[in-house]
Design an enzyme around this catalytic site. Structure first.
Site, PDB file in Angstrom:
ATOM      1  N   PRO A  88       0.818  -1.222   0.000  1.00 16.81           N
ATOM      2  CA  PRO A  88       0.000   0.000   0.000  1.00 16.81           C
ATOM      3  C   PRO A  88       0.853   1.274   0.000  1.00 16.81           C
ATOM      4  CG  PRO A  88      -0.712  -1.511   1.742  1.00 16.81           C
ATOM      5  CD  PRO A  88       0.559  -2.059   1.172  1.00 16.81           C
ATOM      6  N   GLU A 115       3.447  -8.262   8.526  1.00 21.70           N
ATOM      7  CA  GLU A 115       3.643  -6.801   8.575  1.00 21.70           C
ATOM      8  C   GLU A 115       4.525  -6.316   7.426  1.00 21.70           C
ATOM      9  OE1 GLU A 115       1.700  -5.380  10.834  1.00 21.70           O
ATOM     10  OE2 GLU A 115       1.209  -7.460  11.337  1.00 21.70           O
ATOM     11  N   ARG A 153      -3.287  -8.493 -20.587  1.00 25.95           N
ATOM     12  CA  ARG A 153      -4.292  -8.242 -21.621  1.00 25.95           C
ATOM     13  C   ARG A 153      -3.857  -7.156 -22.613  1.00 25.95           C
ATOM     14  NH1 ARG A 153      -7.320  -4.021 -20.936  1.00 25.95           N
ATOM     15  NH2 ARG A 153      -9.211  -4.769 -21.938  1.00 25.95           N
ATOM     16  N   ASP A 168      -6.708   3.191 -25.425  1.00 26.65           N
ATOM     17  CA  ASP A 168      -6.474   4.626 -25.502  1.00 26.65           C
ATOM     18  C   ASP A 168      -7.616   5.382 -24.857  1.00 26.65           C
ATOM     19  OD1 ASP A 168      -4.820   4.733 -28.719  1.00 26.65           O
ATOM     20  OD2 ASP A 168      -4.097   4.394 -26.685  1.00 26.65           O
TER      21      ASP A 168
END
Ligand code: 4HQ
Length: 252
Positions: A88, A115, A153, A168
């Site tokens: 994060p 942790e 993808r 785009d």
């Protein structure tokens, strides 16, 4: 393109990548996904990979040595591999980053548990830290899957058709227009008539208007940085004008 995933839970990756489009991409040899169990690189008798934090506090920290050895083995096979830690605290993942990663030939994805990892593993072995969003997962595995899915993808041949124009459109920062398929009427709610008109320029105009309306309503932040064509600019002015008229209560 190659993905090497360093994880304590390699089994988590088997079924998501066997299914559907990514499964086909692997069969076709367009992508190669390997999992490497960090525990195999713990040299101590009980294969311990975590320890209590220096300074105290709750939870466990992933030890630096097994991570170091695992990354070094992969890197010795391919020094050009780019090493990513999912956390994060990293830069927030988006379509633009996915596109950048899709031009690399080899990613190493380090998945942390508990942790997180010893700070020295980050300093010495990580090229880039990536977050998939502001929430806390139980580990980096699901984040790595999200990244691999979004990057794969974009590779030539992975999706059936050439979708580059569509990609785009998201990079140009507009949300997609609403989609409909049969039946025409579902519980009294019907498909907009224009979509059945066969009038392709009217359909295209409707779709661009809807995309603009939706982006304005839900993601004004995207609209602010969107690069709109002159026609889109005019459509947007008209939509804003309409909403001003609605709010003023004229004709109500
Ligand atoms: N974690 N984006 C904590 C995440 C995460 C995220 C991965 C949980 C790392 C130690 N990773 N571990 N959000 O929440 O990437």
């Amino acid at each position: 393109m190659r993905f090497d995933i360093l994880t304590l839970f390699p089994d988590m990756f088997s079924s998501p990548f066997r299914e559907s489009i990514l499964g086909k991409a692997i069969e076709k040899g367009l992508i190669q996904i390997r999992t490497i169990n960090i525990r195999d690189f713990a040299l101590n008798k009980h294969q311990v990979v975590d320890d209590t934090p220096y300074g105290g506090g709750q939870g466990m920290v992933m030890k630096v040595e097994p991570i170091a050895r695992a990354i070094e083995v992969v890197k010795s096979q391919d020094p050009s591999a780019w090493t990513i830690y999912l956390t994060p605290q990293g830069k927030q993942f988006n379509q633009e980053i996915a596109l950048t990663f899709s031009s690399k030939s080899h990613l190493i994805l380090l998945c942390g548990r508990y942790e997180g990892i010893d700070e020295r593993a980050r300093e010495l072995f990580i090229d880039e830290e990536i977050s998939i969003g502001d929430y806390v997962l139980t580990g980096g595995e699901l984040a790595a899957m999200v990244l691999i899915d979004a990057v794969s993808r974009l590779l030539p041949g992975v999706l059936g058709s050439d979708r580059s124009a569509e990609e785009d459109s998201f990079l140009n920062s507009l949300l997609e227009y609403p989609q409909y398929t049969r039946p025409f009427d579902f519980r009294g709610s019907s498909v907009p008539d224009v979509l059945l008109s066969g009038n392709h320029s009217a359909i295209s105009l409707w779709r661009r208007r809807e995309a603009l309306k939706r982006t304005l309503a839900r993601r004004p932040d995207l609209l602010a940085k969107a690069r709109l064509s002159n026609e889109e600019q005019r459509l947007l002015e008209a939509i804003l004008q309409e909403s001003r008229v609605d709010k003023s209560g004229d004709g109500v």
